[in-house]
Design an enzyme around this catalytic site. Structure first.
Site, mmCIF file in Angstrom:
data_model
loop_
_atom_site.group_PDB
_atom_site.id
_atom_site.type_symbol
_atom_site.label_atom_id
_atom_site.label_comp_id
_atom_site.label_asym_id
_atom_site.label_seq_id
_atom_site.Cartn_x
_atom_site.Cartn_y
_atom_site.Cartn_z
ATOM 1 N N HIS A 293 45.653 4.000 8.757
ATOM 2 C CA HIS A 293 44.909 4.689 9.818
ATOM 3 C C HIS A 293 45.479 4.369 11.196
ATOM 4 O O HIS A 293 44.800 4.511 12.201
ATOM 5 C CB HIS A 293 43.423 4.350 9.730
ATOM 6 C CG HIS A 293 42.802 4.877 8.466
ATOM 7 N ND1 HIS A 293 41.544 4.547 8.029
ATOM 8 C CD2 HIS A 293 43.290 5.743 7.527
ATOM 9 C CE1 HIS A 293 41.284 5.169 6.884
ATOM 10 N NE2 HIS A 293 42.329 5.894 6.552
ATOM 11 N N ALA B 204 37.584 -2.534 6.360
ATOM 12 C CA ALA B 204 36.982 -3.307 7.442
ATOM 13 C C ALA B 204 36.249 -4.567 6.964
ATOM 14 O O ALA B 204 36.087 -5.514 7.735
ATOM 15 C CB ALA B 204 36.019 -2.412 8.216
ATOM 16 N N GLY B 205 35.827 -4.593 5.698
ATOM 17 C CA GLY B 205 35.098 -5.754 5.179
ATOM 18 C C GLY B 205 35.914 -7.032 5.187
ATOM 19 O O GLY B 205 35.346 -8.125 5.192
ATOM 20 N N ASN C 85 42.583 -0.853 8.319
ATOM 21 C CA ASN C 85 42.120 -1.511 9.543
ATOM 22 C C ASN C 85 43.074 -1.273 10.703
ATOM 23 O O ASN C 85 44.290 -1.175 10.521
ATOM 24 C CB ASN C 85 41.928 -3.005 9.287
ATOM 25 C CG ASN C 85 40.875 -3.243 8.227
ATOM 26 O OD1 ASN C 85 40.100 -2.328 7.924
ATOM 27 N ND2 ASN C 85 40.837 -4.429 7.661
ATOM 28 N N ILE C 86 42.472 -1.220 11.893
ATOM 29 C CA ILE C 86 43.279 -0.970 13.089
ATOM 30 C C ILE C 86 43.266 -2.192 13.998
ATOM 31 O O ILE C 86 43.649 -2.118 15.152
ATOM 32 C CB ILE C 86 42.773 0.291 13.850
ATOM 33 C CG1 ILE C 86 41.278 0.182 14.182
ATOM 34 C CG2 ILE C 86 43.037 1.542 13.029
ATOM 35 C CD1 ILE C 86 40.744 1.373 14.996
ATOM 36 N N ASP C 87 42.836 -3.338 13.441
ATOM 37 C CA ASP C 87 42.784 -4.555 14.257
ATOM 38 C C ASP C 87 44.110 -5.314 14.281
ATOM 39 O O ASP C 87 44.283 -6.266 15.050
ATOM 40 C CB ASP C 87 41.652 -5.475 13.764
ATOM 41 C CG ASP C 87 41.729 -5.737 12.262
ATOM 42 O OD1 ASP C 87 42.830 -5.992 11.739
ATOM 43 O OD2 ASP C 87 40.681 -5.690 11.584
ATOM 44 N N PRO D 157 33.019 -6.089 13.553
ATOM 45 C CA PRO D 157 32.091 -5.369 12.687
ATOM 46 C C PRO D 157 32.807 -4.322 11.844
ATOM 47 O O PRO D 157 33.837 -3.794 12.267
ATOM 48 C CB PRO D 157 31.135 -4.682 13.693
ATOM 49 C CG PRO D 157 31.837 -4.695 15.001
ATOM 50 C CD PRO D 157 32.813 -5.830 14.980
ATOM 51 N N ASP D 158 32.258 -4.057 10.648
ATOM 52 C CA ASP D 158 32.836 -2.955 9.872
ATOM 53 C C ASP D 158 32.253 -1.642 10.399
ATOM 54 O O ASP D 158 31.635 -1.612 11.479
ATOM 55 C CB ASP D 158 32.635 -3.157 8.355
ATOM 56 C CG ASP D 158 31.177 -3.072 7.931
ATOM 57 O OD1 ASP D 158 30.315 -2.724 8.769
ATOM 58 O OD2 ASP D 158 30.878 -3.345 6.750
ATOM 59 N N PHE D 159 32.441 -0.538 9.689
ATOM 60 C CA PHE D 159 31.971 0.748 10.195
ATOM 61 C C PHE D 159 30.596 1.113 9.665
ATOM 62 O O PHE D 159 29.728 1.545 10.401
ATOM 63 C CB PHE D 159 32.979 1.855 9.821
ATOM 64 C CG PHE D 159 34.286 1.701 10.554
ATOM 65 C CD1 PHE D 159 34.468 2.293 11.795
ATOM 66 C CD2 PHE D 159 35.312 0.938 10.028
ATOM 67 C CE1 PHE D 159 35.647 2.121 12.498
ATOM 68 C CE2 PHE D 159 36.502 0.765 10.721
ATOM 69 C CZ PHE D 159 36.672 1.367 11.954
ATOM 70 N N ARG D 160 30.386 0.940 8.351
ATOM 71 C CA ARG D 160 29.228 1.566 7.721
ATOM 72 C C ARG D 160 28.112 0.624 7.305
ATOM 73 O O ARG D 160 27.097 1.099 6.804
ATOM 74 C CB ARG D 160 29.701 2.382 6.507
ATOM 75 C CG ARG D 160 30.603 3.519 6.922
ATOM 76 C CD ARG D 160 31.098 4.379 5.774
ATOM 77 N NE ARG D 160 31.921 5.450 6.300
ATOM 78 C CZ ARG D 160 33.196 5.305 6.666
ATOM 79 N NH1 ARG D 160 33.788 4.133 6.527
ATOM 80 N NH2 ARG D 160 33.872 6.328 7.163
ATOM 81 N N THR E 270 36.099 -2.567 1.324
ATOM 82 C CA THR E 270 36.096 -1.156 1.737
ATOM 83 C C THR E 270 35.007 -0.396 0.998
ATOM 84 O O THR E 270 34.715 -0.678 -0.165
ATOM 85 C CB THR E 270 37.469 -0.493 1.507
ATOM 86 O OG1 THR E 270 37.347 0.907 1.781
ATOM 87 C CG2 THR E 270 37.994 -0.684 0.101
ATOM 88 N N SER E 271 34.437 0.603 1.693
ATOM 89 C CA SER E 271 33.417 1.439 1.063
ATOM 90 C C SER E 271 34.063 2.555 0.236
ATOM 91 O O SER E 271 33.353 3.333 -0.387
ATOM 92 C CB SER E 271 32.508 2.051 2.133
ATOM 93 O OG SER E 271 33.276 2.862 2.997
#
Ligand code: OAD
Ligand code: ZN
Length: 329
Positions: A178, A76-77, A159-161, A85-88, A250-251
């Site tokens: 994902h 997401a980064g 990413n799902i965008d 926005p990212d997730f975490r 990514t985290s």
């Protein structure tokens, strides 16, 4: 006793939910956590005797085409510069800002059980990610340029965008690990539908239903307890063939994706670009790792400069932006 915060719980459940290596139903596979830890061991690190690699060295390998089978992994980064926005990330990440979706705990938004009795929060998120709401940024176009130059073996995205597709990278070069909003499946009869069949409803704040059995139509995003897309299995061929691995934004918290970072050979250089030092780059660095901490756009711009591709990339972005402007008129 330590409390599992929402994020930690999510990470832990994601580990078991997304399972170890590849598709197959992952529900109830309790071995998944230990297997993914074990898998990391298989790919382990090599000695630290070699000279430290730098961003310049990586650029040189690409520029001279010494590396021509580049595998990319992203999270997401890479889409935060597009405004998603990212997730975490504390404060700005989606999981800190779910109040608007009225859900009991963050991970519920991707849980089948919650979805089956309240699909609205997920579809609110879907509406936000509607194709066209956001545009690819310099990072997506950098990967597109890698592809245009024949250097991209595969891009693995969490990413799902859908912005990798929008940037013009062919779907054959992508593994959307994902899932994707490009298609949907009826949760009752399992019939498959193209995206055209659900967006109109989503945009009107209606839950899309199957025209055959009226079951809820769920976009093909991977939820907890669901198998990863079959294409994820391509990692079995791609990672042993890779001669350079780029990992960005990514985290590295969600398995089995995170463990792919260790699935390249020990002598294969890995470039990690992220705000935080995480995953195996923190706890098991390799001698040919290059880690660029800080803003992802800044690091990619620097890499592009070192490659001497700045002008070419600008031209590509201008051309593609023109196409999107035309499409959106
Ligand atoms: P995370 O939100 O977990 O991690 C994003 C990482 O990117 C963090 O380490 C941030 O610090 C970093 N980051 C964000 N913006 C940045 C910037 N501008 N420059 C540099 N670094 C930046 O997102 P993922 O790792 O993608 O699952 O999360 C993995 C999965 O968790 C997602 O695919 C999602 C969620 O469960 C599904 O959607 C099914
Ligand atoms: Zn149906």
């Amino acid at each position: 006793m330590a409390q599992w915060g929402p994020v930690a719980r999510w990470g832990r459940r994601a580990l078991s939910a997304l399972g170890p290596w590849g598709p197959g139903s992952i529900t109830g596979r309790r071995r998944s956590i230990s297997l993914s830890v074990g898998a990391s061991g298989i790919f382990g690190s090599r000695g630290n005797s070699e000279k430290k690699f730098s961003l310049q060295d990586v650029a040189e390998l690409i520029r001279t085409r010494a590396c021509q089978r580049v595998v990319v992994m992203v999270g997401a980064g890479i889409s935060t510069p597009s405004g998603i926005p990212d997730f975490r990330s504390p404060g700005s990440g989606l999981y800190s800002n779910l109040q608007q979706y009225n859900i009991p705990y963050p991970e519920a938004i991707f849980e089948l059980e919650f979805f089956s009795h309240n699909p609205k929060p997920f579809f609110t998120l879907a509406k936000e990610l509607y194709p066209g709401n956001y545009r690819p940024n310099i990072i997506h176009y950098f990967f597109r340029l890698l592809h245009d130059k024949g250097l991209l073996l595969r891009l693995y995205t969490q990413n799902i965008d859908g912005l990798e597709r929008v940037s013009g990278i062919p779907v054959s070069k992508l593994v959307e690990a994902h899932g994707t909003f490009a298609s949907a499946t009826c949760t009752v009869c399992r019939r498959s539908f193209p995206e055209e069949d659900f967006w109109a409803d989503v945009m009107m704040d209606r839950v899309p239903c199957c025209p055959v059995c009226v079951g809820i139509m769920k976009p093909d995003i991977v939820f907890f307890g669901e198998p990863l897309p079959e294409r994820f299995l391509l990692h079995v061929l791609d990672f042993p063939m890779a001669d350079l691995l780029l990992i960005l934004g990514t985290s590295l918290k969600v398995e089995p994706f995170a463990s792919l970072s260790e699935a390249v050979g020990g002598s294969v250089p890995r470039l990690f670009i992220n705000r935080d030092l995480v995953g195996s780059f923190a706890w098991r660095p390799r001698s040919r790792d290059v880690v660029q901490l800080g803003d992802v756009v800044h690091s990619v711009q620097r890499l592009v400069e070192l490659l001497g591709w700045t002008e070419e990339l600008q031209d590509l972005i201008q051309r593609e932006t023109g196409k999107l402007d035309g499409r959106d008129k």
